[in-house]
Design a protein around this motif. Sequence first.
Motif, PDB file in Angstrom:
ATOM      1  N   GLU A  26      40.349  70.600  54.646  1.00 48.95           N
ATOM      2  CA  GLU A  26      40.980  70.884  53.357  1.00 48.95           C
ATOM      3  C   GLU A  26      41.083  69.619  52.510  1.00 48.95           C
ATOM      4  OE1 GLU A  26      42.086  73.742  52.107  1.00 48.95           O
ATOM      5  OE2 GLU A  26      43.177  72.964  50.360  1.00 48.95           O
ATOM      6  N   GLY A 134      50.367  74.544  57.348  1.00 44.56           N
ATOM      7  CA  GLY A 134      49.327  74.807  56.346  1.00 44.56           C
ATOM      8  C   GLY A 134      49.857  74.699  54.924  1.00 44.56           C
ATOM      9  N   ILE A 135      51.114  75.108  54.720  1.00 52.02           N
ATOM     10  CA  ILE A 135      51.713  74.983  53.385  1.00 52.02           C
ATOM     11  C   ILE A 135      51.858  73.504  53.020  1.00 52.02           C
ATOM     12  CG2 ILE A 135      53.836  75.370  52.062  1.00 52.02           C
ATOM     13  CD1 ILE A 135      54.205  77.997  53.589  1.00 52.02           C
ATOM     14  N   ARG A 137      50.178  70.982  54.241  1.00 51.00           N
ATOM     15  CA  ARG A 137      48.825  70.451  54.016  1.00 51.00           C
ATOM     16  C   ARG A 137      48.403  70.670  52.561  1.00 51.00           C
ATOM     17  NH1 ARG A 137      45.006  74.585  56.408  1.00 51.00           N
ATOM     18  NH2 ARG A 137      45.604  75.510  54.436  1.00 51.00           N
ATOM     19  N   ASP A 138      48.615  71.881  52.044  1.00 52.45           N
ATOM     20  CA  ASP A 138      48.178  72.190  50.687  1.00 52.45           C
ATOM     21  C   ASP A 138      49.019  71.479  49.639  1.00 52.45           C
ATOM     22  OD1 ASP A 138      46.323  73.753  51.933  1.00 52.45           O
ATOM     23  OD2 ASP A 138      47.352  75.645  51.563  1.00 52.45           O
ATOM     24  N   VAL A 139      50.353  71.348  49.890  1.00 49.74           N
ATOM     25  CA  VAL A 139      51.212  70.625  48.949  1.00 49.74           C
ATOM     26  C   VAL A 139      50.772  69.164  48.861  1.00 49.74           C
ATOM     27  CG1 VAL A 139      53.561  69.736  48.603  1.00 49.74           C
ATOM     28  CG2 VAL A 139      53.215  72.146  49.124  1.00 49.74           C
ATOM     29  N   PRO A 145      49.526  76.765  47.966  1.00 50.33           N
ATOM     30  CA  PRO A 145      49.273  77.137  49.369  1.00 50.33           C
ATOM     31  C   PRO A 145      48.346  78.354  49.488  1.00 50.33           C
ATOM     32  CG  PRO A 145      51.597  76.652  49.055  1.00 50.33           C
ATOM     33  CD  PRO A 145      50.979  76.669  47.694  1.00 50.33           C
TER      34      PRO A 145
ATOM     35  N   LEU B 140      56.219  74.296  45.489  1.00 47.95           N
ATOM     36  CA  LEU B 140      55.420  75.303  46.210  1.00 47.95           C
ATOM     37  C   LEU B 140      54.486  76.053  45.256  1.00 47.95           C
ATOM     38  CD1 LEU B 140      58.042  76.800  48.704  1.00 47.95           C
ATOM     39  CD2 LEU B 140      56.089  75.329  49.244  1.00 47.95           C
ATOM     40  N   ASN B 142      53.042  74.576  42.850  1.00 52.26           N
ATOM     41  CA  ASN B 142      52.158  73.536  42.323  1.00 52.26           C
ATOM     42  C   ASN B 142      52.391  73.288  40.832  1.00 52.26           C
ATOM     43  OD1 ASN B 142      50.202  71.573  42.672  1.00 52.26           O
ATOM     44  ND2 ASN B 142      48.498  72.946  42.244  1.00 52.26           N
TER      45      ASN B 142
END
Lengths: 206, 206, 206
Positions: A26, A134-135, A137-139, A145, B140, B142
């Motif tokens: 990612e 995973g959340i 990681r995306d933040v 997410p 969250l 973004n």
Amino acid sequence: MQGIEPLIYGLGLAGAAVNAASGVLEAGRKPFDLFGMVVVALAAALGGGSLRDMLLDRTVFWIADQAYLITALVAGVATFLLARRVRLPAQLFLLPDAIGLSLFTVVGTSVALAHDAPWLVASLMGVVTGVFGGILRDVLCNEAPVVFGGTLYGSAAWLGALTLIALPELGVGHDVSALSAGVVICTIRLLSIRFKWHLPIYSARR
Amino acid sequence: MQGIEPLIYGLGLAGAAVNAASGVLEAGRKPFDLFGMVVVALAAALGGGSLRDMLLDRTVFWIADQAYLITALVAGVATFLLARRVRLPAQLFLLPDAIGLSLFTVVGTSVALAHDAPWLVASLMGVVTGVFGGILRDVLCNEAPVVFGGTLYGSAAWLGALTLIALPELGVGHDVSALSAGVVICTIRLLSIRFKWHLPIYSARR
Amino acid sequence: MQGIEPLIYGLGLAGAAVNAASGVLEAGRKPFDLFGMVVVALAAALGGGSLRDMLLDRTVFWIADQAYLITALVAGVATFLLARRVRLPAQLFLLPDAIGLSLFTVVGTSVALAHDAPWLVASLMGVVTGVFGGILRDVLCNEAPVVFGGTLYGSAAWLGALTLIALPELGVGHDVSALSAGVVICTIRLLSIRFKWHLPIYSARR
């Protein structure tokens, strides 16, 4: 059934490794360097269990047992190096990731129950353990997410956590309940990818 | 004044419900599904108090009392379903949100004082309780946190927290101090919306 | 060597002040108001040590000693006011920031070792203390963390943390080890800026 403990431990480490690899893949869409990759990999692998343990006021699992940290670190760096030489198709990770989600959720729910958390809280802790990495990681990658949309993921984890909590109430033993919950999560997750199952999305009347 | 305890408890649950609804409305601008909505709603409703409790090393409030979790969950799902049928104007939430901010801040400051936190820390814990849920909701989704600009919000909470700390030093009783602090926050918040009060923004010399 | 304790305490406060100033300068590229600035400044100055303390289940350092909170608050507001009158070139902060990184990392690693954390965990806690404040600052500003790319920063901190752990194993005293680790971090950081040293970035085979 005593004999499955080492298997569960090994699968838990494997789940951390798969999450770390997903973090590197990612983060690879961003211009991050090796340090950024490692941080995202560790956040993806250890973030869910860390939040669970801080919320429950337990010793954080990877501080109590360094094996998780070392596994995530090695898996992250190995993915970083391997991706330069071999094409890593995203599909390769779907099955290990589904198994990782099942294990993290089952372990997270069990830990919360053992900590005397009420059942709804315990089911949520299972979801947090399975999904929050995973959340995070995306933040850290400055993305919304991915688990907030698409095929069933967090909802599969929640159903499995509820299965794990409900079955013992019906007289089923702990090991069989845990196994059933894991199968529920893994099956729903894989079927939802195969048949493109989605939850309803928000549509406001204006 | 003993009699106001159940009222405060009920208003605290109402604050959690309003924050959960605001989470769903905010997340509704993103292509999130029901699971994403619920996570954002829970983060908005429970995030501020959770951070406060983890920083103070207290039992997290919604683990100690599941009523907050259930309320936030029901309010989030209800908002998700209701928004499909009825137009929910943002103005509808301004008054409940101001009351929720007041209550969360007063409760957060009181909890920190009861935990022997120094006064500046206690006032900050009040602000964290009142405001961090909304910040987490935006992270969250973004988005840059909306409470970092616009009309007075976090600063109203801080003034109220300082009021709650200062009045007992002047001999005022705890219940009257808490009520006064809540009125200060709610009044400043609503006046700042009505008269478009703003804090100075950053302007660097180049 | 007893005599260097007050110096280290003072340098720790200076590190918090520099981090708070960096938070204001970073947040200044967004349309945030004074409240947003203060939150970002506090997150940048106190976030790393807070995460370390919550992970290790210690009393959070700025709750135990308000001096850090007051220093960060004053430094953040002073930067906000000063930037309107004087041009603050980013280079001005490079040396104080390198010293702050060194101190935060050395203190974070020492704290974790004193808390009986295993060596790999302790080195990571040093990195978290030194680097996580900046990551949190960027997440709150809705930006990808700058320390995930560019010149050596987190990796310099990690090398220093490992130095601090390795030297006592070779019979070196604690104070000399700490000083050496700080010099390692500061030197690598400054040389990497001067000579544009970078870590490899991710490049996947497709």
